[in-house]
Scaffold this motif. Structure first.
Motif, PDB file in Angstrom:
ATOM      1  N   GLU A   1      11.705 -81.494  95.912  1.00 56.00           N
ATOM      2  CA  GLU A   1      12.082 -80.608  94.804  1.00 56.00           C
ATOM      3  C   GLU A   1      12.116 -81.334  93.460  1.00 56.00           C
ATOM      4  OE1 GLU A   1      15.444 -77.157  94.193  1.00 56.00           O
ATOM      5  OE2 GLU A   1      14.938 -77.777  96.232  1.00 56.00           O
TER       6      GLU A   1
ATOM      7  N   SER B   1      13.115 -68.147  92.508  1.00 57.94           N
ATOM      8  CA  SER B   1      13.596 -67.546  91.260  1.00 57.94           C
ATOM      9  C   SER B   1      13.630 -68.634  90.198  1.00 57.94           C
ATOM     10  CB  SER B   1      14.986 -66.923  91.452  1.00 57.94           C
ATOM     11  OG  SER B   1      15.902 -67.904  91.896  1.00 57.94           O
ATOM     12  N   ASN B   2      14.055 -68.268  88.989  1.00 58.45           N
ATOM     13  CA  ASN B   2      14.010 -69.169  87.827  1.00 58.45           C
ATOM     14  C   ASN B   2      12.550 -69.568  87.566  1.00 58.45           C
ATOM     15  OD1 ASN B   2      16.724 -68.810  87.932  1.00 58.45           O
ATOM     16  ND2 ASN B   2      17.260 -70.941  88.294  1.00 58.45           N
TER      17      ASN B   2
ATOM     18  N   THR C   1       9.205 -80.079  89.103  1.00 59.09           N
ATOM     19  CA  THR C   1       9.599 -79.612  87.770  1.00 59.09           C
ATOM     20  C   THR C   1       8.421 -79.610  86.796  1.00 59.09           C
ATOM     21  OG1 THR C   1      10.271 -81.845  87.160  1.00 59.09           O
ATOM     22  CG2 THR C   1      11.978 -80.399  88.050  1.00 59.09           C
TER      23      THR C   1
ATOM     24  N   LYS D   1      14.291 -72.265  91.552  1.00 55.01           N
ATOM     25  CA  LYS D   1      15.335 -72.239  92.562  1.00 55.01           C
ATOM     26  C   LYS D   1      14.682 -71.770  93.856  1.00 55.01           C
ATOM     27  CE  LYS D   1      19.956 -70.506  93.647  1.00 55.01           C
ATOM     28  NZ  LYS D   1      21.088 -69.656  93.201  1.00 55.01           N
TER      29      LYS D   1
ATOM     30  N   ASN E   1      13.400 -62.208  91.120  1.00 54.30           N
ATOM     31  CA  ASN E   1      13.258 -62.912  92.399  1.00 54.30           C
ATOM     32  C   ASN E   1      11.973 -62.466  93.110  1.00 54.30           C
ATOM     33  OD1 ASN E   1      15.702 -64.057  91.854  1.00 54.30           O
ATOM     34  ND2 ASN E   1      16.835 -62.977  93.451  1.00 54.30           N
TER      35      ASN E   1
ATOM     36  N   HIS F   1      15.051 -70.806  97.689  1.00 47.82           N
ATOM     37  CA  HIS F   1      16.046 -70.381  98.679  1.00 47.82           C
ATOM     38  C   HIS F   1      15.343 -70.205 100.028  1.00 47.82           C
ATOM     39  CE1 HIS F   1      19.655 -68.516 100.326  1.00 47.82           C
ATOM     40  NE2 HIS F   1      18.863 -67.584 100.855  1.00 47.82           N
TER      41      HIS F   1
END
Length: 291
Positions: free
Chosen positions: A198, A90-91, A202, A60, A97, A62
């Motif tokens: 994005e 994060s993740n 992955t 994630k 974080n 941000h």
């Protein structure tokens, strides 16, 4: 803190305290014992020996899409850009974080091999490191005291036949910072424009490692993304026009790969799971249609 010239005539290493030492990487353990540790970076990632880990979910990001103003600096061993702490990750299998601190690059000579990490022995022309620290810390030194205090996102570059216009602000600015300690303002940029989209983030590798120069602190969760960033040969060559403190061409700014010493390298598995699920559904529908 993580770039070194080990091919030129006067290697320069940046220490966390800001002092410099004329040492080659093979001698770093004499300057700092941690550089002879068991979890050093970078490494050669042998893909067939990686293990798929379902916990390595998509990150994630941000603030990565937001534009910011900053300065790019020739710090004597790399080109570095400070980042606003509003950019966080994060993740992605991270324990908490992490907020952005800076990014810098490692390169070879005029577009030749220059990445720090290698994949099955292949060295890419350049590597980007986006450095983050746990959000609970206010400075990088404190974060380095935590075994998982720092998270670095690593991206490879590949040679493209066309210019990557998203890199124009960086490439153009390099002309103003040839000399050590040269710095110049960047026009507003975003982190998102510098890295793959994005949907291409992955697939990545994960391992526990270290800073790649003294103090070689083994406090880094490394993420090395599979999807490379395209740059033209002329864009890659522009980085080699920077100069070390002695005025010589800044080239070979990477540390050789270090022993794994039994560490396991993991790979994200979400993309594979999705494709297998799609294949399974297609097979079921095919059977139903036949029957």
């Amino acid at each position: 803190w993580s770039t070194v010239n080990h091919q030129g005539s006067s290697p320069v290493v940046l220490h966390a305290c800001g002092q410099f030492s004329l040492l080659i990487p093979e001698k770093w353990n004499h300057a700092n014992q941690a550089c002879a540790g068991q979890k050093q970076s970078p490494i050669n990632i042998i893909t067939r020996k990686t293990l798929k880990d379902g916990h390595l979910t998509p990150f994630k990001f941000h603030g990565y899409q937001d534009t910011f103003k900053s300065t790019i600096k020739n710090n004597g061993h790399s080109a570095q850009v400070g980042l606003p702490h509003v950019c966080t990750i994060s993740n992605g299998g991270l324990p908490t974080n992490y907020k952005a601190v800076q990014f810098h690059l490692h390169w070879g000579t005029d577009g030749g091999p220059g990445s720090e990490h290698t994949i099955d022995g292949e060295q890419y022309p350049m590597e980007l490191h986006i450095v983050h620290m746990k959000s609970i810390y206010n400075d990088l030194t404190a974060a380095l005291g935590d075994p998982e205090g720092v998270a670095v996102l690593g991206f490879f570059y590949e040679i493209s036949s066309s210019l990557n216009r998203k890199y124009d602000p960086i490439i153009n600015a390099l002309q103003s910072i040839h000399a050590t300690n040269g710095n110049t303002s960047l026009p507003p940029i975003s982190l998102a424009q510098l890295i793959p989209s994005e949907k291409n983030l992955t697939s990545y590798y994960r391992y526990k490692g270290s800073l790649t120069t003294p103090p070689c602190a083994e406090s880094v969760i490394w993420t090395v993304f599979k999807k490379p960033i395209p740059l033209s040969m002329n864009q890659l060559k522009a980085f080699s026009q920077l100069q070390f403190r002695d005025g010589k061409q800044m080239k070979g700014t990477f540390r050789p790969v270090q022993p794994l010493n039994g560490r396991q390298v993991f790979r994200s598995g979400s993309a594979v799971i999705l494709s297998n699920s799609a294949l399974l559904l297609a097979t079921i529908f095919s059977i139903l249609n036949v029957s």
